[in-house]
Write an enzyme that holds these catalytic residues in place. Structure first.
Site, mmCIF file in Angstrom:
data_model
loop_
_atom_site.group_PDB
_atom_site.id
_atom_site.type_symbol
_atom_site.label_atom_id
_atom_site.label_comp_id
_atom_site.label_asym_id
_atom_site.label_seq_id
_atom_site.Cartn_x
_atom_site.Cartn_y
_atom_site.Cartn_z
ATOM 1 N N GLY A 21 -83.539 -30.718 107.136
ATOM 2 C CA GLY A 21 -82.801 -30.936 105.902
ATOM 3 C C GLY A 21 -83.665 -31.094 104.672
ATOM 4 O O GLY A 21 -83.152 -31.368 103.585
ATOM 5 N N ASP A 67 -71.466 -32.834 111.242
ATOM 6 C CA ASP A 67 -72.510 -33.799 111.566
ATOM 7 C C ASP A 67 -72.114 -34.505 112.852
ATOM 8 O O ASP A 67 -71.066 -35.141 112.920
ATOM 9 C CB ASP A 67 -72.666 -34.834 110.441
ATOM 10 C CG ASP A 67 -73.293 -34.227 109.203
ATOM 11 O OD1 ASP A 67 -74.195 -33.393 109.361
ATOM 12 O OD2 ASP A 67 -72.894 -34.595 108.094
ATOM 13 N N SER A 75 -79.673 -32.175 121.415
ATOM 14 C CA SER A 75 -80.417 -30.969 121.063
ATOM 15 C C SER A 75 -81.915 -31.258 120.991
ATOM 16 O O SER A 75 -82.736 -30.559 121.598
ATOM 17 C CB SER A 75 -79.915 -30.428 119.722
ATOM 18 O OG SER A 75 -80.736 -29.386 119.243
#
Length: 502
Positions: free
Chosen positions: A176, A264, A272
């Site tokens: 991000g 989200d 993950s």
């Protein structure tokens, strides 16, 4: 009438989704009742795949007695042009009942997740099935126990690298934050310190560059397990693309569906990340978590919740984990895009006077904390060790040796097209929108065009005058440069310049 057709490659990349194209008057479509979006099983020799059907209308490009396969379907079958394959209805996926139960609020077990992961890898689940699963798990709908079970199921479905009980260090950033390319620096420093850090990284999916994209500018990254081990045994570390190693392979399928939905999900993010760390054989892992209003983690509260889940799952699967909360209010470094980020990495390694100080500082913080995490380390000594290895040139030497072992070092190229975006007023840079800047870099062609992206000319808090360059768009073609410029001119809030009151 038979249930077979000749195969040929469609020349269409559908990423990881196998797709088959058939003529609407094909005898198999008529006899079997196949229609668009129907899952179809294709058997060829000792291989099979379940592909989604796309129907080509009369007068189209496809002959009635042939079937065309997408790149992923073609590869899965190891097909050759002219092969004759058998087509049939697949058995209904057993895991859809678990997905349905989760949608209605049920708690799933490890066998439930294992069935979902298995059907995903066999392409038995449609995109709608996968979207239903992703949606049912979004937000906080996966509790801690389910997150552990999903992580274990994802790891078990692929390969796990065995390093013979050695201490294996690793780091990961939750993302991000454009330009935050610390991994090559951390690997070089940690390997120069004598630790083992086999770093498997991803390519960009929605960002202007992933670590593998940036590293590929400087050295080959598509290595198999044998070559990975050769590099690590020789140099102590590597930075390669993990996609060729079959580590937690279901994750790529989930991400393909998850990204467009823009959900989200704490549980899915943790599964993950940690399934891949465990599959890579890591024993000690540092997680970099940038927190900022336009980063992936947007508040201290969200950071605390994610940190708690990461620690819980890490402990459950046998990882020693540390969390590094970092500033996510603005991009890191100057370059955003593979070649531009590679130039920043090299500037730091080479101790150049104009090297981005924020990238250097973050890399030293992370490398130091990772060195402190290693067994036998003197607590708090890691950053000083990291700084000495960087400033003394050992990290640069190690990085070049890693590149040579991976196939050879090369300097980053530069984009032929450049457009400056200038300040419309005098003032102070008070905000930088990570998402808008990343979008501009992608419109310029990153990461597909390695030299494309954005080079920042200012940082938060800098004073600027009217007409001063704020950032520069880099592109491989004039069309992509203009496309990015048009978007940038419509989004002056990418960099907010606050005028001082008189």
């Amino acid at each position: 009438m038979t249930d077979t057709l000749k195969l040929f490659p469609a020349g269409i990349d559908t990423y990881r989704q196998p797709v088959v194209y058939m003529h609407e008057d094909c005898h198999i479509c008529r006899a079997e009742g196949f229609a668009a979006q129907t899952p179809v099983r294709i058997d060829l020799r000792n291989r099979w795949v379940i592909a989604t059907l796309n129907v080509v209308e009369r007068g189209g490009w496809l002959d009635i007695d042939k079937a065309a396969l997408s790149a992923s379907a073609w590869s899965a079958l190891a097909a050759q042009t002219g092969d004759v394959a058998r087509f049939s209805h697949p058995e209904p996926p057993a895991s859809t009942s678990s997905i349905r139960a989760k949608a209605y609020g049920a708690r799933l077990t490890r066998p439930d997740f294992a069935a979902i992961v298995g059907d995903t890898l066999d392409n038995r689940l449609s995109d709608l099935d996968l979207a239903a699963f992703i949606t049912a798990c979004a937000g906080d709908r996966l509790n801690a126990t389910e997150t552990v079970a999903l992580t274990q199921a994802m790891q078990a479905a692929g390969e796990t690298l065995d390093w013979g009980g050695r201490v294996i260090l690793d780091k990961h950033c939750v993302g991000g934050l454009p330009g935050n390319r610390t991994t090559p620096l951390v690997v070089a420093i940690v390997a120069a310190a004598g630790e083992t850090i086999p770093k498997t990284s991803s390519r960009a999916i929605t960002s202007p560059a992933g670590t593998a994209d940036t590293m590929e500018v400087m050295a080959p990254v598509r290595l198999d397990e044998r070559d990975l081990r050769r590099v690590v045994e020789a140099e102590g570390g590597c930075v390669i693309w993990g996609g060729a190693l079959n580590l937690s392979p279901a994750d790529d399928h989930f991400i393909r569906i998850e990204r467009p939905l823009d959900f989200d999900s704490t549980g899915q993010l943790v599964a993950s990340v940690l399934s891949k760390k465990a599959a890579a054989g890591a024993s000690h892992v540092l997680i970099d978590m940038p927190v900022g209003p336009t980063a992936k983690v947007r508040s201290p509260e969200a950071g605390a919740a994610l940190s708690a889940r990461l620690r819980h799952v890490g402990e459950a699967i046998g990882l020693r984990l540390a969390i590094h909360l970092s500033d996510g209010t603005a991009p890191v470094g100057r370059g955003i895009g593979p070649a531009l980020e590679a130039a920043d990495v090299l500037a730091v390694l080479r101790r150049e006077a104009n090297a981005p100080p924020d990238l250097r500082a973050r890399a030293l913080d992370l490398a130091g904390q990772l060195l402190d995490l290693a067994p036998g380390a003197v607590a708090g000594s890691g950053r000083a060790r990291a700084e000495a290895l960087l400033d003394g040139g050992a990290a640069e030497t190690k990085f070049l040796a890693i590149c040579a072992a991976q196939g050879g070092f090369r300097e980053p190229d530069e984009a032929p097209q450049r457009i400056e975006i200038r300040a419309s007023s005098e003032g102070t840079v008070s905000a930088i929108d990570n998402r808008v800047i990343a979008r501009i870099a992608k419109l310029a062609g990153a990461p597909r065009q390695k030299t494309a992206g954005v080079r920042l000319g200012v940082r938060l808090g800098d004073r600027v005058s009217k007409g001063q360059p704020l950032y520069e768009i880099h592109a491989a073609t004039s069309g992509e440069a203009e496309w990015a410029r048009t978007y940038a001119e419509r989004h002056e809030d990418a960099l907010v310049v606050t005028e001082e009151s008189r």
